[in-house]
Scaffold this active site. Structure first.
Site: not given
Ligand SMILES: [Zn+2]
Length: 432
Positions: A60, A62-64, A94, A154, A181, A234, A307
């Site tokens: 989990h 987030h690399l954006r 996302n 997510d 999520h 999470h 996360d």
């Molecule tokens: Zn989440």
């Protein structure tokens, strides 16, 4: 390719052992290790006092990129991952555009390979644009070069039970998993922090535990009904741990993750009104933290997942209500797990290797990661110094963003080296 003779590393905290990393593989054969001592082409790494673990795997992250390269890029995010001891991360969907097509997931996968710091396995969106209305091209993403096996909206909950059921049914064809999520949207409208006595006192709208637990319970039942795999992102409440424990006792194919921050920090920190502590799901009570630790120790919670959620300064340096949810996690995860789980006696290093490498790799169906540090295995190895102690300095992080909740806090341990298929991505505590 340089060979490395690692001297005196305690594999999973066991007896000090010399190991050779050659041609991208682990060599433990004593005679081969012995012969390497006289060779000029072998770099010696003094690992006395260090623990050797398999390269960590994050389910989990987030690399954006694409879309929010002001917060993080695949390159900076994988550099942060390497500094944290990770050799594989799952990049959440996302982004902008959303990773809901084969084209986007292949782009993210390729950027990871080109960077060479950490393998990137894109997570595909469950629904088109994360809008929760119709299924994304799950099959095309699974068949793409990125070979997606984990799907998640997510940031959003797949709230429609019919859609969730269809997604669970669909991914069975290629042994995929839906990572949910769990957040009932109506119960959490404008929610800001854990619902409790404190949220009332602070005047911040509460995010009740039941909004997480109700979705997890429903999804466990759905996964059992269609005979598919569910992964719960999470997990943050004691009640959620109980529900996952119950589902597992039934023999259902349910796995769950806990984040480092939920294992260490509590909702009391919201009293500072510092949005560095604003995260979704929110920091919970000390009782919840205790239940998560116990669940992780007894295997009810299968993995620690970071996360890692980078945000630029302007999205965090504002009023609590206006601030973005999320905190950095990759570079501090192992230290937080040491403090919360190892130093408390709840988990040994073998357990850490299971929860942070083997289990996440198994859930993500990764073949080249999460393997033991053994003869012939790909040399995805971390050398970690548990006796080190440091005060976290946000300005020293490899991540492009600075939103760590641990700035100024003393944490144990330091990643000394990370090897990805025999190549050092971190050596002597420095990015290579
Ligand atoms: Zn989440």
């Amino acid at each position: 390719m340089t060979s490395y003779l690692i001297k005196g590393a305690a594999i999973l905290g066991g007896e000090p052992t010399d190991l050779l990393i050659e041609d991208g593989r682990v060599v433990l054969d004593p005679s081969a290790v012995e012969r390497s001592r006289d060779r000029g082409d072998v770099e010696v790494v003094d690992a006395s006092g260090l623990i050797a673990l398999p390269g960590l795997v994050d389910l989990h992250t987030h690399l954006r990129e694409p879309g929010r390269e002001d917060a993080e890029t695949v390159l900076t995010g994988t550099q942060a991952a390497a500094m944290g001891g990770f050799t594989a991360v799952h990049a959440m969907a996302n982004t902008e555009p959303v990773a809901d097509t084969a084209g986007v997931v292949e782009q993210v996968w390729r950027l990871g390979r080109e960077g060479g710091y950490c393998d990137v396995y894109p997570v595909g969106a469950v629904t088109v644009g994360l809008a929760g209305e119709r299924l994304a091209e799950l099959g095309a993403m699974a068949d793409s070069a990125a070979r997606v096996r984990v799907f998640s909206d997510d940031g959003h909950c797949v709230n429609d039970a019919v859609l969730m059921r269809r997604a669970l049914e669909y991914v069975k064809a290629f042994d995929g998993v839906i990572a949910q999520h769990a957040q009932e949207p109506r119960l959490t409208e404008d929610a800001q922090m854990n619902e409790g006595e404190l949220s009332g006192r602070l005047g911040l709208r509460g995010w009740p535990a039941v909004a997480e637990e109700a979705i997890i319970a429903r999804d466990c039942l759905l996964a059992a009904h269609v005979g598919s795999r569910l992964h719960v992102c999470h997990v943050s409440t004691a009640g959620s741990v109980e529900i996952v424990r119950w589902a597992k006792s039934k023999g259902w194919n349910v796995t769950a993750e806990a984040c480092p921050h939920h294992l260490l920090l509590t909702d009391e920190l919201a009293a500072t009104y510092d949005p560095i502590y604003k995260v979704n799901p929110p920091l919970r009570s000390a009782t919840d933290v205790e239940a998560l630790r116990e669940g992780l120790a007894d295997g009810t919670i299968d993995v620690v997942a970071t996360d890692h959620a980078p945000h630029p300064h302007e999205d965090k340096d504002c009023e609590w209500q206006a601030a973005a949810f999320g905190m950095l996690g990759l570079e501090t995860a192992l230290s937080v797990v040491q403090q919360a789980m190892v130093d408390t006696g709840l988990l040994d290093w073998r357990g850490v290797a299971d929860r942070m490498s083997a289990s996440p790799a198994r859930i993500g169906r990764l073949s080249g990661h999460g393997r033991p540090v053994e003869v012939g295995e790909a040399a995805n190895v971390v050398l970690y110094d548990p006796s080190f102690s440091k005060v976290v300095d946000a300005t020293e992080l490899a991540s492009l963003s600075r939103n760590t909740p641990y700035a100024g806090r003393e944490l144990p341990g330091r990643v000394v080296a990370t090897f990805l298929r025999g190549n050092p991505t971190v050596l002597d505590g420095k990015l290579q």
